[in-house]
Enzyme design. Structure first.
Site, short mmCIF file in Angstrom:
data_model
loop_
_atom_site.label_atom_id
_atom_site.label_comp_id
_atom_site.label_asym_id
_atom_site.label_seq_id
_atom_site.Cartn_x
_atom_site.Cartn_y
_atom_site.Cartn_z
N SER A 223 0.85 -1.19 0.00
CA SER A 223 0.00 0.00 0.00
C SER A 223 0.88 1.24 0.00
O SER A 223 1.93 1.28 0.66
CB SER A 223 -0.98 -0.02 1.18
OG SER A 223 -0.28 0.00 2.39
N LEU A 224 0.45 2.24 -0.76
CA LEU A 224 1.29 3.41 -1.01
C LEU A 224 0.57 4.71 -0.65
O LEU A 224 0.74 5.72 -1.31
CB LEU A 224 1.67 3.44 -2.51
CG LEU A 224 2.38 2.18 -3.05
CD1 LEU A 224 2.36 2.15 -4.57
CD2 LEU A 224 3.81 2.11 -2.53
N GLY A 225 -0.27 4.65 0.38
CA GLY A 225 -1.00 5.84 0.81
C GLY A 225 -1.83 6.42 -0.33
O GLY A 225 -2.47 5.66 -1.08
N ALA A 226 -1.80 7.73 -0.49
CA ALA A 226 -2.62 8.39 -1.52
C ALA A 226 -2.24 7.97 -2.94
O ALA A 226 -3.01 8.17 -3.87
CB ALA A 226 -2.50 9.91 -1.37
N GLU A 227 -1.04 7.38 -3.10
CA GLU A 227 -0.62 6.92 -4.43
C GLU A 227 -1.27 5.60 -4.83
O GLU A 227 -1.10 5.13 -5.95
CB GLU A 227 0.90 6.72 -4.46
CG GLU A 227 1.71 7.99 -4.47
CD GLU A 227 3.19 7.64 -4.42
OE1 GLU A 227 3.74 7.22 -5.45
OE2 GLU A 227 3.78 7.76 -3.33
N GLY A 228 -1.94 4.94 -3.88
CA GLY A 228 -2.66 3.71 -4.21
C GLY A 228 -1.97 2.46 -3.70
O GLY A 228 -1.45 2.44 -2.58
N GLY A 254 -5.58 0.97 5.50
CA GLY A 254 -4.89 -0.28 5.15
C GLY A 254 -5.74 -1.50 5.48
O GLY A 254 -5.77 -2.48 4.72
N ASP A 255 -6.45 -1.45 6.59
CA ASP A 255 -7.31 -2.58 6.99
C ASP A 255 -8.49 -2.71 6.02
O ASP A 255 -8.92 -3.82 5.69
CB ASP A 255 -7.83 -2.38 8.42
CG ASP A 255 -6.70 -2.08 9.38
OD1 ASP A 255 -5.61 -2.64 9.18
OD2 ASP A 255 -6.90 -1.28 10.30
N1 LIG Z 1 -5.31 10.12 0.81
C1 LIG Z 1 -5.78 8.98 0.28
N2 LIG Z 1 -6.62 9.00 -0.76
C2 LIG Z 1 -7.12 7.88 -1.30
N3 LIG Z 1 -6.79 6.64 -0.88
C3 LIG Z 1 -5.94 6.56 0.15
C4 LIG Z 1 -5.38 7.71 0.78
N4 LIG Z 1 -4.56 7.27 1.80
C5 LIG Z 1 -4.61 5.93 1.77
N5 LIG Z 1 -5.43 5.50 0.79
C6 LIG Z 1 -5.73 4.12 0.43
O1 LIG Z 1 -5.58 3.31 1.55
C7 LIG Z 1 -4.60 2.30 1.31
C8 LIG Z 1 -3.85 2.02 2.59
O2 LIG Z 1 -3.19 3.20 3.00
P1 LIG Z 1 -1.72 3.18 3.61
O3 LIG Z 1 -0.74 2.85 2.57
O4 LIG Z 1 -1.57 4.48 4.33
O5 LIG Z 1 -1.84 1.93 4.57
P2 LIG Z 1 -1.29 1.65 6.01
O6 LIG Z 1 -0.03 2.41 6.22
O7 LIG Z 1 -1.28 0.19 6.17
O8 LIG Z 1 -2.46 2.29 6.87
P3 LIG Z 1 -3.05 1.94 8.33
O9 LIG Z 1 -2.06 1.03 9.01
O10 LIG Z 1 -3.19 3.28 8.98
O11 LIG Z 1 -4.37 1.29 8.07
C9 LIG Z 1 -3.74 2.83 0.17
O12 LIG Z 1 -3.15 1.76 -0.56
C10 LIG Z 1 -4.75 3.62 -0.64
O13 LIG Z 1 -5.44 2.75 -1.55
O1 LIG Z 2 -0.05 -1.03 16.92
P1 LIG Z 2 -0.60 -1.86 15.78
O2 LIG Z 2 -1.26 -3.11 16.26
O3 LIG Z 2 0.39 -2.09 14.68
O4 LIG Z 2 -1.73 -0.97 15.07
C1 LIG Z 2 -2.89 -0.63 15.77
C2 LIG Z 2 -3.69 0.35 14.94
O5 LIG Z 2 -2.95 1.55 14.67
O6 LIG Z 2 -4.03 -0.24 13.71
C3 LIG Z 2 -5.32 0.17 13.29
C4 LIG Z 2 -5.22 0.89 11.98
O7 LIG Z 2 -4.67 0.06 11.01
C5 LIG Z 2 -5.87 1.03 14.41
O8 LIG Z 2 -7.23 0.74 14.61
C6 LIG Z 2 -5.03 0.68 15.60
O9 LIG Z 2 -4.95 1.70 16.56
#
Ligand SMILES: Nc1ncnc2c1ncn2[C@@H]1O[C@H](COP(=O)(O)OP(=O)(O)OP(=O)(O)O)[C@@H](O)[C@H]1O
Ligand SMILES: O=P(O)(O)OC[C@@]1(O)O[C@H](CO)[C@@H](O)[C@@H]1O
Length: 312
Positions: A223-228, A254-255
């Site tokens: 996962s790449l945040g806003a990049e997809g 991400g979840d």
């Molecule tokens: N600003 C955004 N706009 C649109 N989609 C987003 C944005 N930020 C995140 N996403 C979507 O959410 C997915 C997961 O985000 P991210 O890469 O931040 O995951 P993460 O770091 O595992 O997040 P978290 O652990 O907080 O759930 C991305 O691959 C993207 O599809």
């Molecule tokens: O500390 P961990 O277990 O890595 O992450 C926990 C957490 O950040 O993950 C979820 C978002 O993905 C939140 O609901 C929760 O607070």
């Protein structure tokens, strides 16, 4: 394939979510509260799957002293609850979104899992998890659970279920990868930590994903945040780009993506369709304070706005 999924969260949390204009370290910050949710990675995945009509069971540990919010969520949403109750309190994690859309996570420590409770969990979980078609294991390890003990449990779990989806970070990520789960979803930073090198380009990311595939991991989704997100498997590689979204909170994005991936895979959709769906589910998550799919029409509309690019 039936549609029974279990999600395991060893270290869940209550997420206290709020917003402010700009966070100032070392100063008093006034925060607008947006919500307090029973959460943790696997709980978030379960909520989204349930919204999508999947039969889902949750497990892991929750603290005895503040379990009501979890019990209420599970009974109200019809999620089957196999959490083991341990002494102490489930942690509270603070999630702050600034006007710039920057999110700061303050993930606290919570209960300690005594050795006898870990042993009880291992025996209990391995006695019922064999009946599920897909199992997600998500998030960090609580105090008391060592990375080695976690690897051992993951290896035993793998012998019960070949479709393990794993999403974690830091030492838990390294420990869990030793069991070669079926699908993993690190973000870019987590992948860089695993690879022990910066991965500035998409090609660098794809190469690192292939290194993970060589270890026996069938599907690597970064996962790449806003990049997809980028998905690499034995049929190819695809990049999915979401439309520009107004960000309320990226917590659980991400979840939500993991839940979308599971849903597409359970429905035996193509990798392209599944990644488009997962990217749309994640994009909907960022525009709300918590995870969940309120409206299928909104989801379909969001899917049509995702740009899917084959990546060679
Ligand atoms: N600003 C955004 N706009 C649109 N989609 C987003 C944005 N930020 C995140 N996403 C979507 O959410 C997915 C997961 O985000 P991210 O890469 O931040 O995951 P993460 O770091 O595992 O997040 P978290 O652990 O907080 O759930 C991305 O691959 C993207 O599809
Ligand atoms: O500390 P961990 O277990 O890595 O992450 C926990 C957490 O950040 O993950 C979820 C978002 O993905 C939140 O609901 C929760 O607070």
């Amino acid at each position: 394939m039936s549609r029974k999924v279990a999600t395991i969260t060893l270290n869940p949390a209550y997420d206290l979510v709020g917003s402010c204009s700009a966070l100032e370290l070392g100063e008093v910050n006034h925060i607008q509260t947006t919500g307090l949710h029973a959460a943790g990675k696997g709980v978030n995945v379960a909520r989204v799957l349930k919204n999508l009509g999947i039969d889902v069971t949750v497990g892991g540990f929750i603290g005895r002293d503040n379990q009501d919010g979890f019990q209420q969520l599970f009974s109200e949403s019809g999620i089957a609850n196999r959490f083991m109750v341990v002494p102490g309190r489930t942690r509270i994690n603070v999630k702050l979104t600034e006007k710039s859309s920057e999110v700061t996570d303050l993930n606290f420590s919570g209960f300690n899992v005594p050795p006898q409770d870990w042993e009880r969990f291992v025996t209990d979980s391995l006695s019922w998890l064999g009946q599920f078609d897909m199992i997600t294991v998500s998030g960090s390890l609580p105090s008391g659970v060592s990375p080695d003990a976690f690897t051992e449990w993951m290896l035993r779990l793998r012998s019960l279920c070949s479709c393990i989806i794993f999403d974690s970070s830091r030492e838990a990520l390294i420990a869990g990868l030793k069991a070669s789960p079926w699908l993993i979803k690190p973000n870019r930073r987590e992948l860089e930590i695993w690879a022990n090198r910066p991965l500035p380009t998409m090609s660098d990311i794809v190469n690192a994903a292939h290194e993970l595939r060589a270890q026996g991991i069938a599907h690597v989704v970064i996962s790449l945040g806003a990049e997809g997100a980028l998905w690499v498997n034995n049929s190819g590689a695809w990049l999915a780009k979401p439309p520009i979204c107004e960000v309320v909170s990226t917590v659980g994005a991400g979840d939500s993506m993991v839940a979308g991936l599971i849903y597409g895979l359970l429905m035996r959709e193509s990798s392209e369709h599944t990644l488009r769906l997962a990217t749309a589910v994640a994009a909907l998550a960022v525009s709300q304070t918590s995870v969940g799919i309120g409206n299928r029409l909104e989801l379909a509309a969001m899917m049509s706005r995702v740009n899917l690019i084959p990546f060679n």
